[in-house]
Design a protein around this motif. Structure first.
Motif, PDB file in Angstrom:
ATOM      1  N   ASP A  55      -3.047-100.233 -22.336  1.00  0.00           N
ATOM      2  CA  ASP A  55      -2.486-101.542 -22.011  1.00  0.00           C
ATOM      3  C   ASP A  55      -0.986-101.620 -22.270  1.00  0.00           C
ATOM      4  O   ASP A  55      -0.300-102.453 -21.684  1.00  0.00           O
ATOM      5  CB  ASP A  55      -3.205-102.628 -22.818  1.00  0.00           C
ATOM      6  N   ASP A  56      -0.479-100.779 -23.159  1.00  0.00           N
ATOM      7  CA  ASP A  56       0.926-100.784 -23.540  1.00  0.00           C
ATOM      8  C   ASP A  56       1.675 -99.734 -22.716  1.00  0.00           C
ATOM      9  O   ASP A  56       1.389 -98.536 -22.818  1.00  0.00           O
ATOM     10  CB  ASP A  56       1.041-100.472 -25.038  1.00  0.00           C
ATOM     11  N   ARG A  97      -4.654-102.105 -15.662  1.00  0.00           N
ATOM     12  CA  ARG A  97      -4.214-100.796 -16.129  1.00  0.00           C
ATOM     13  C   ARG A  97      -3.663 -99.952 -14.986  1.00  0.00           C
ATOM     14  O   ARG A  97      -2.717 -99.181 -15.181  1.00  0.00           O
ATOM     15  CB  ARG A  97      -5.363-100.079 -16.841  1.00  0.00           C
ATOM     16  N   SER A 312      -4.533-102.615 -32.312  1.00  0.00           N
ATOM     17  CA  SER A 312      -5.178-102.039 -31.130  1.00  0.00           C
ATOM     18  C   SER A 312      -6.036-100.858 -31.532  1.00  0.00           C
ATOM     19  O   SER A 312      -5.695-100.125 -32.468  1.00  0.00           O
ATOM     20  CB  SER A 312      -4.123-101.567 -30.113  1.00  0.00           C
ATOM     21  N   SER A 365      -1.494-104.491 -26.700  1.00  0.00           N
ATOM     22  CA  SER A 365      -1.589-105.014 -25.340  1.00  0.00           C
ATOM     23  C   SER A 365      -0.944-106.396 -25.258  1.00  0.00           C
ATOM     24  O   SER A 365      -0.829-107.097 -26.261  1.00  0.00           O
ATOM     25  CB  SER A 365      -3.055-105.110 -24.905  1.00  0.00           C
TER      26      SER A 365
END
Length: 366
Positions: A55-56, A97, A312, A365
């Motif tokens: 997500d990052d 994503r 996370s 995220s």
């Protein structure tokens, strides 16, 4: 060894081995302390997933760079370290994503229709929801990676448990182990469940959350498929929303794990002693529903400790104090060569990368 190396690495899991190997490729020998067999703690097992999907965006880029290091080391070590079969991801997280992966760039990713899902994942039941293929992902050959790295490091790896760390006050760090004491210019701690304990020696309280993880291995029915992708299933269509699965070398076996873990107390005991067995049952039930290409009776059980960070399940960070670096996180196997090079640079006084500092919360995220 006659002369004490400048750097000590605590832990011969995949991150510790990669850190020592990265130091060696730069001409610096490290002593690697491991209380047991290399790669038999959090790094245990035969197969893990190398996936770019996170997500990052910062972690996606870190992972993309890491794949290049894996390939470089595979050539140097003379072994396939990541398979070429890709990763299929299912579920509602796919569109977001996929956008992140495309925004970062440098990877081959695309959405899949149901026929394409079956072509890449012939073991899977019918599925028609959101799906994508990470063509540059694959199954990490974990045993091969650990064995080749440990062999390359040779007698730099010693079977000693580290009891404590102490900054001496004159620019070195004392390492006390079951076999004695030594002083080093720098220490890198990659000790999994033991990292937080050693960090307390220098006044750091790491926010790691220890837990137990379950991964079961199943036999493929009939002849093994020539190609089969890894699987990341967050769809819920088959009763679970966090499943990771990867083939063994040769594709005759497939390892399946749930992202859920079992909480443990400060003393290492289970908060719910029955929870581990319940995860085993859920994984078996998932295979019966989702993967008809597998015999639903497990042939292997893997139970291991994991350490995650609060922001996370993919979070990672490195703490620094008095010439000592403490690396922590979950799902680090795929990041290990890139992280190892970053830790090697930090140990050689080049500075720690900003994204690896705890304040960066790498992996968060949103």
């Amino acid at each position: 060894m006659d002369r004490v190396p400048e750097v000590a690495v605590i832990g011969a899991g995949i991150v510790g081995l990669c850190t020592a190997y990265a130091l060696a490729e730069r001409g610096t020998t490290a002593r690697v302390y491991e209380r047991g067999l290399p790669g038999h703690g959090q790094s245990s097992g035969q197969s893990r997933i190398f996936r770019h999907a996170h997500d990052d965006a910062r972690l996606v880029e870190f992972t993309r760079q890491g794949r290049a290091v894996w390939d470089e080391w595979a050539d140097r070590l003379g072994a396939e370290l990541i398979s070429q079969d890709g990763v299929v991801a299912l579920g509602g997280t796919v569109p977001g994503r996929l956008r992140t992966l495309r925004d970062v760039g440098g990877m081959t990713v695309r959405s899949l229709d149901s026929a394409e899902v079956h072509a890449h994942m012939p073991l899977l039941a019918d599925y028609s929801g959101p799906a994508m293929l990470d063509e540059d992902g694959g199954a990490i050959r974990t045993r091969v990676a650990v064995e080749r790295l440990a062999a390359a490091l040779g007698d730099s790896v010693v079977t000693e448990e580290v009891i404590s760390l102490r900054p001496t006050g004159h620019g070195t760090v004392e390492v006390r182990s079951t076999a004695g004491r030594e002083e080093y210019a720098t220490v890198v701690v990659c000790a999994g469940l033991g990292t937080a304990r050693l960090a307390r020696d220098v006044g750091l309280s790491l926010p790691v959350q220890p837990a137990a993880h379950v991964r079961l291995t199943f036999q493929v029915r009939g002849a093994p498929p020539e190609r089969v992708a890894c699987l990341q299933d967050s769809s819920g269509d088959f009763g679970e929303v966090g499943v990771y699965a990867a083939p063994y070398p040769g594709n005759s076996r497939y390892a399946v794990g749930l992202s859920q873990t079992v909480e443990i107390r400060e003393d290492g005991s289970f908060a719910d002693p029955e929870a581990l067995a319940a995860l085993n049952d859920r994984a078996r039930d998932y295979v019966a529903r989702a993967l008809p290409g597998l015999d639903p009776e497990p042939v292997e059980y893997l139970h291991c400790w994991v350490t995650s960070l609060p922001w996370s399940e993919d979070g990672m960070a490195v703490w620094e104090a008095d010439g000592i670096f403490f690396a922590a996180g979950h799902n680090l196997f795929k990041q290990a060569p890139r992280l190892g090079r970053a830790l090697a640079g930090a140990a050689l006084a080049e500075g720690l990368e900003d994204d690896l500092r705890p304040a960066a919360e790498l992996g968060r995220s949103g």
